[in-house]
Enzyme design. Structure first.
Site, PDB file in Angstrom:
ATOM      1  CG  ASP A 193      -7.961  -6.146   3.901  1.00  0.00           C
ATOM      2  OD1 ASP A 193      -7.794  -5.167   3.172  1.00  0.00           O
ATOM      3  OD2 ASP A 193      -7.528  -6.209   5.072  1.00  0.00           O
TER       4      ASP A 193
ATOM      5  CE  LYS B  25     -14.332  -3.111   0.732  1.00  0.00           C
ATOM      6  NZ  LYS B  25     -13.616  -3.972   1.674  1.00  0.00           N
TER       7      LYS B  25
ATOM      8  N   GLY C  92      -7.217  -0.382  -0.072  1.00  0.00           N
ATOM      9  CA  GLY C  92      -6.336  -0.801  -1.162  1.00  0.00           C
ATOM     10  C   GLY C  92      -7.093  -1.843  -1.937  1.00  0.00           C
ATOM     11  CG  HIS C  93     -10.542  -1.390  -3.442  1.00  0.00           C
ATOM     12  ND1 HIS C  93     -11.625  -0.570  -3.640  1.00  0.00           N
ATOM     13  CD2 HIS C  93     -10.621  -1.773  -2.152  1.00  0.00           C
ATOM     14  CE1 HIS C  93     -12.313  -0.461  -2.520  1.00  0.00           C
ATOM     15  NE2 HIS C  93     -11.724  -1.177  -1.599  1.00  0.00           N
TER      16      HIS C  93
ATOM     17  CD  GLN D 106     -11.757   1.664   5.019  1.00  0.00           C
ATOM     18  OE1 GLN D 106     -12.707   2.413   4.946  1.00  0.00           O
ATOM     19  NE2 GLN D 106     -10.683   1.828   4.285  1.00  0.00           N
TER      20      GLN D 106
END
Ligand code: IMP
Length: 436
Positions: free
Chosen positions: A13, A16, A40-41, A224
């Site tokens: 988180d 990225k 989750g981006h 991650q």
């Protein structure tokens, strides 16, 4: 032209998605090399928000080929939904996406196993996306790969083999067992997903190699973070893949000699989701202030993230393990107006000083972080596009981090939008570094 790895330097988180999206402007290919829909981006452009879990963060750029590499674990339904969502926005044209035929597939029995385990003692607080069990199947050489979805008899054989092992475990834990119709449906669904995915399935590693050999700008996108790496993270409170830069080589199929730069992403503070020791965690009331200010809620699970002070000792570990050339510091704007700031510079464990956190979970839980305190700043900085335009306090904070961590700052993010960025060194540029 460069091959660049972008890797999370903390517990995930780190932002990225935004950094990859920004750098992808100059990339011709973006490759996810590990993990799955646990990631989750969040991509924000002009206030419009798109969250991707599997499709690489280069997706907003029409010239970028997006690759799901061999090292990933792919839930076919999630991927198909994501492709549909992208196409609804006019993204992901034909030929723009390649899904590795060798990536492993997450099937419902992985979810059943994980749900059962997470309800028992010793739960990790996973994202419940089937990641761990799918990597277990892979390591046990029982995994279903994307290529197998198009081979009905092989698919059935593999599923039956897996269920032979998994169902007795579920039974022994008193979990409900699927009947024959449910199992047949599972196989039929997987086959159908395989047919739908067929046009995008290919030899990802060869495609990446061809791009690298023909001199294209290739970005290998981590998911991650370093401290969640299966080998170098805070085991057992980690994910089940190689999240570090070395994992980019195996997961994407790119030789280490081909890598030009590694950029580590770090938030200007620290967060963690799920269980596990987090020595720089703030007291609940203060953590809540930062959580609200930074909108620290999981992009995949919506879980509130635990908030803590920046851990420069952990970043030092990330610099070492990943060979970071530069740091991209995100969410600097969240630090503004929060008073004096603490930075962890090392640890004391059993009377001994440590310059990196101990990775054994028990030792990490006992280790005492040692802090320096620096002044905060109150001035708004979102409009800054050059380092000199930042308030002096923010500049001093950046200089402190560079000094403590031993790597230069390559990028500073001052707001959620793509434009809210100070780019000090573009890893795809051939010009020499702008920053001392
Ligand atoms: P898993 O990857 O779902 O097996 O979860 C294992 C651990 O990694 C848990 O502590 C999760 O909260 C954490 N984790 C997995 N993916 C992410 C991510 O994308 N961001 C932050 N934490 C993650």
């Amino acid at each position: 032209m460069p091959v660049v790895i972008v890797v999370g330097a903390q517990w995930g988180d780190e932002g990225k998605g935004k950094v990859v999206d920004l750098l992808a402007e100059r990339a011709e290919m973006v490759v996810r090399y590990g993990g799955g829909a646990n990631a989750g981006h969040t991509l924000v452009i002009g206030g419009d928000k798109l969250v991707t879990h599997l499709v690489p963060s280069g997706v907003l750029h029409r010239h970028v080929r997006c690759v799901l590499g061999d090292g990933m674990v792919v839930d076919p339904r999630v991927l198909l939904d994501e492709i549909a969502a992208c196409r609804q926005r006019g993204l992901l044209a034909d030929g723009q996406l390649i899904v590795s035929s060798r990536a492993h597939v997450i099937l419902p029995y992985h979810h059943w196993l994980e749900a059962a385990r997470e309800g028992r003692a010793g739960a990790i607080g996973t994202t419940r996306r089937g990641i761990g069990p799918a990597y277990e199947s892979k390591a046990a050489r029982r995994g279903v790969r994307v290529v197998d979805l198009a081979r009905p008899s092989r698919l059935r054989e593999l599923v039956e083999q897996n269920l032979d092992e998994i169902l007795p475990i579920l039974r022994s834990w008193g979990r409900p067992e699927p009947g024959r119709p449910e199992i047949d449906r599972l196989i039929a669904d997987a086959e159908r997903a395989g047919q739908e995915l067929a046009p995008v399935v290919g030899d990802a590693a060869r495609a990446v190699d061809a791009a690298v050999r023909s001199g294209k700008n290739v970005l290998l996108e981590g998911a991650q973070g370093t401290l969640l790496d299966i080998d170098h993270g805070t085991y057992p409170f980690v994910t089940s893949s190689s999240t570090v830069a070395g994992g980019a080589c195996t997961g994407a199929g790119v030789a280490p000699t081909r890598i030009d730069h590694v950029v580590g992403i770090s938030k200007a503070y620290c967060t963690r989701v799920g269980a596990g020791p987090f020595p720089t965690e703030m007291a609940p009331a203060q953590a809540e202030e930062w959580r609200v200010a930074g909108q620290e809620y999981g992009a995949t699970t919506g879980r509130p993230r635990r908030c803590g002070w920046l851990d420069a000792a952990a970043l030092r570990l990330a610099v070492r393990v990943n060979g970071l050339d530069g740091i991209a510091l995100t969410k600097l704007d969240v630090v503004r107006g929060r008073g004096r700031i603490r930075v962890c510079v090392g640890y004391r464990l059993d009377g001994v000083s440590l310059d990196e956190p101990p990775l054994d979970a028990g030792e990490l839980a006992r280790a005492e972080p040692e802090y320096v305190e620096v002044d905060g700043w109150g001035e708004e900085s979102r409009a800054a596009r050059r380092l000199e335009e930042l308030p002096p306090g923010a500049r001093a904070y950046i200089a402190t981090i560079e000094r403590l961590v031993g790597a230069p700052m390559w990028l500073v993010s001052v707001g959620p939008d793509r434009d809210d960025t100070i780019l000090l060194r573009d890893p795809f540029a051939s010009s020499p570094p702008q920053h001392p």
